[in-house]
Design an enzyme around this catalytic site. Structure first.
Site, PDB file in Angstrom:
ATOM      1  N   CYS A   4       0.851  -1.198   0.000  1.00  0.00           N
ATOM      2  CA  CYS A   4       0.000   0.000   0.000  1.00  0.00           C
ATOM      3  C   CYS A   4       0.886   1.248   0.000  1.00  0.00           C
ATOM      4  CB  CYS A   4      -0.908  -0.015   1.224  1.00  0.00           C
ATOM      5  SG  CYS A   4      -1.774   1.545   1.504  1.00  0.00           S
ATOM      6  N   CYS A   7       0.559   3.353   3.218  1.00  0.00           N
ATOM      7  CA  CYS A   7       1.282   2.756   4.358  1.00  0.00           C
ATOM      8  C   CYS A   7       2.785   3.030   4.217  1.00  0.00           C
ATOM      9  CB  CYS A   7       1.018   1.253   4.443  1.00  0.00           C
ATOM     10  SG  CYS A   7      -0.607   0.835   5.127  1.00  0.00           S
ATOM     11  N   ASP A  30      -1.081  16.409  -1.368  1.00  0.00           N
ATOM     12  CA  ASP A  30      -1.369  15.570  -2.521  1.00  0.00           C
ATOM     13  C   ASP A  30      -0.351  15.877  -3.626  1.00  0.00           C
ATOM     14  OD1 ASP A  30      -4.260  14.076  -3.647  1.00  0.00           O
ATOM     15  OD2 ASP A  30      -2.685  14.613  -5.079  1.00  0.00           O
ATOM     16  N   ASN A  87     -13.557   9.598  -1.339  1.00  0.00           N
ATOM     17  CA  ASN A  87     -14.118   8.782  -2.413  1.00  0.00           C
ATOM     18  C   ASN A  87     -14.159   7.316  -1.976  1.00  0.00           C
ATOM     19  OD1 ASN A  87     -14.237  11.035  -4.181  1.00  0.00           O
ATOM     20  ND2 ASN A  87     -12.066  10.795  -4.645  1.00  0.00           N
ATOM     21  N   THR A  95      -8.686   5.785  -6.107  1.00  0.00           N
ATOM     22  CA  THR A  95      -7.571   5.125  -6.792  1.00  0.00           C
ATOM     23  C   THR A  95      -6.574   4.508  -5.819  1.00  0.00           C
ATOM     24  OG1 THR A  95      -6.334   7.201  -6.917  1.00  0.00           O
ATOM     25  CG2 THR A  95      -7.726   6.635  -8.809  1.00  0.00           C
ATOM     26  N   HIS A  98      -6.499   2.921   0.619  1.00  0.00           N
ATOM     27  CA  HIS A  98      -6.224   3.196   2.039  1.00  0.00           C
ATOM     28  C   HIS A  98      -6.983   4.491   2.276  1.00  0.00           C
ATOM     29  CE1 HIS A  98      -3.080   3.505   5.512  1.00  0.00           C
ATOM     30  NE2 HIS A  98      -3.993   4.452   5.701  1.00  0.00           N
ATOM     31  N   HIS A 100      -8.687   7.941   2.789  1.00  0.00           N
ATOM     32  CA  HIS A 100      -8.062   9.261   2.910  1.00  0.00           C
ATOM     33  C   HIS A 100      -9.115  10.329   2.715  1.00  0.00           C
ATOM     34  CE1 HIS A 100      -7.655   7.560  -1.140  1.00  0.00           C
ATOM     35  NE2 HIS A 100      -7.880   8.774  -1.609  1.00  0.00           N
ATOM     36  N   HIS A 102      -9.662  13.955   1.452  1.00  0.00           N
ATOM     37  CA  HIS A 102      -9.081  15.069   0.708  1.00  0.00           C
ATOM     38  C   HIS A 102      -9.515  16.351   1.416  1.00  0.00           C
ATOM     39  CE1 HIS A 102      -8.081  12.915  -3.141  1.00  0.00           C
ATOM     40  NE2 HIS A 102      -9.013  12.088  -2.703  1.00  0.00           N
TER      41      HIS A 102
HETATM   42  P1  5GP Z   1      -8.370   9.058  -4.671  1.00  0.00           P
HETATM   43  O1  5GP Z   1      -8.463   9.201  -6.171  1.00  0.00           O
HETATM   44  O2  5GP Z   1      -8.080   7.629  -4.269  1.00  0.00           O
HETATM   45  O3  5GP Z   1      -9.530   9.638  -3.938  1.00  0.00           O
HETATM   46  O4  5GP Z   1      -7.134   9.937  -4.236  1.00  0.00           O
HETATM   47  C1  5GP Z   1      -5.814   9.485  -4.313  1.00  0.00           C
HETATM   48  C2  5GP Z   1      -4.950  10.715  -4.281  1.00  0.00           C
HETATM   49  O5  5GP Z   1      -3.643  10.305  -3.936  1.00  0.00           O
HETATM   50  C3  5GP Z   1      -4.855  11.452  -5.617  1.00  0.00           C
HETATM   51  O6  5GP Z   1      -5.326  12.780  -5.444  1.00  0.00           O
HETATM   52  C4  5GP Z   1      -3.371  11.382  -5.973  1.00  0.00           C
HETATM   53  O7  5GP Z   1      -2.899  12.577  -6.541  1.00  0.00           O
HETATM   54  C5  5GP Z   1      -2.723  11.104  -4.630  1.00  0.00           C
HETATM   55  N1  5GP Z   1      -1.503  10.323  -4.699  1.00  0.00           N
HETATM   56  C6  5GP Z   1      -1.322   9.138  -5.328  1.00  0.00           C
HETATM   57  N2  5GP Z   1      -0.070   8.682  -5.133  1.00  0.00           N
HETATM   58  C7  5GP Z   1       0.547   9.595  -4.347  1.00  0.00           C
HETATM   59  C8  5GP Z   1       1.866   9.672  -3.789  1.00  0.00           C
HETATM   60  O8  5GP Z   1       2.717   8.804  -3.962  1.00  0.00           O
HETATM   61  N3  5GP Z   1       2.156  10.781  -3.035  1.00  0.00           N
HETATM   62  C9  5GP Z   1       1.230  11.757  -2.791  1.00  0.00           C
HETATM   63  N4  5GP Z   1       1.617  12.800  -2.037  1.00  0.00           N
HETATM   64  N5  5GP Z   1      -0.024  11.708  -3.295  1.00  0.00           N
HETATM   65  C10 5GP Z   1      -0.359  10.642  -4.062  1.00  0.00           C
HETATM   66 ZN    ZN Z   2      -2.328   1.291   3.677  1.00  0.00          ZN
END
Ligand code: 5GP
Ligand code: ZN
Length: 114
Positions: A4, A7, A30, A87, A95, A98, A100, A102
């Site tokens: 992950c 993690c 982000d 989301n 995506t 884990h 989160h 925003h």
């Molecule tokens: P989701 O689309 O799952 O709601 O949000 C995942 C978020 O994680 C996205 O906004 C993406 O830009 C961010 N993200 C993905 N990989 C990384 C990473 O390695 N580092 C950071 N700081 N953000 C990440």
């Molecule tokens: Zn995790």
């Protein structure tokens, strides 16, 4: 969870720009910011999605919101307003599996979201 990415960010194996940390919560910028302030607030416990939450996680999830309030306040965005969104599942745009929050601030945010 060894595979992950969030993690790994908590463990420091993947670098991040940390903005807040306590015993249960970690928050970092982000990588692909969608607003002047775009922070991801995550529990240190690996939970894959809202669908995986149990009653035992209620306090942890509440702490994510308290961290959002603190970060928004400390960065000066609390009075103007900000958005927190989580989301759940691919159709909603999740995506990283884990959970989160925003935290978005610093520009006018339209509603409804796309
Ligand atoms: P989701 O689309 O799952 O709601 O949000 C995942 C978020 O994680 C996205 O906004 C993406 O830009 C961010 N993200 C993905 N990989 C990384 C990473 O390695 N580092 C950071 N700081 N953000 C990440
Ligand atoms: Zn995790």
């Amino acid at each position: 969870m060894s595979n992950c990415i969030f993690c790994k960010i908590i463990d420091g194996d993947i670098p991040s720009q940390k903005v807040y940390e306590d015993d249960d919560v970690f928050a970092f910028k982000d990588l692909n910011a969608q607003a002047p302030l775009h922070v991801l607030i995550i529990p240190k416990k690996h939970i894959s999605s809202i669908n995986a939450l149990t009653a035992d996680d209620a306090e942890t999830v509440g702490k994510l919101y308290l961290a959002a309030k603190k970060i928004a306040t400390d960065t000066g965005y609390a009075d103007d307003g900000y958005r927190v969104v989580m989301n759940c599942g691919e159709a909603a745009g999740q995506t990283v599996f884990h959970i989160h929050l925003h935290l978005l601030a610093g520009r006018s945010l339209s509603w409804p979201p796309g």
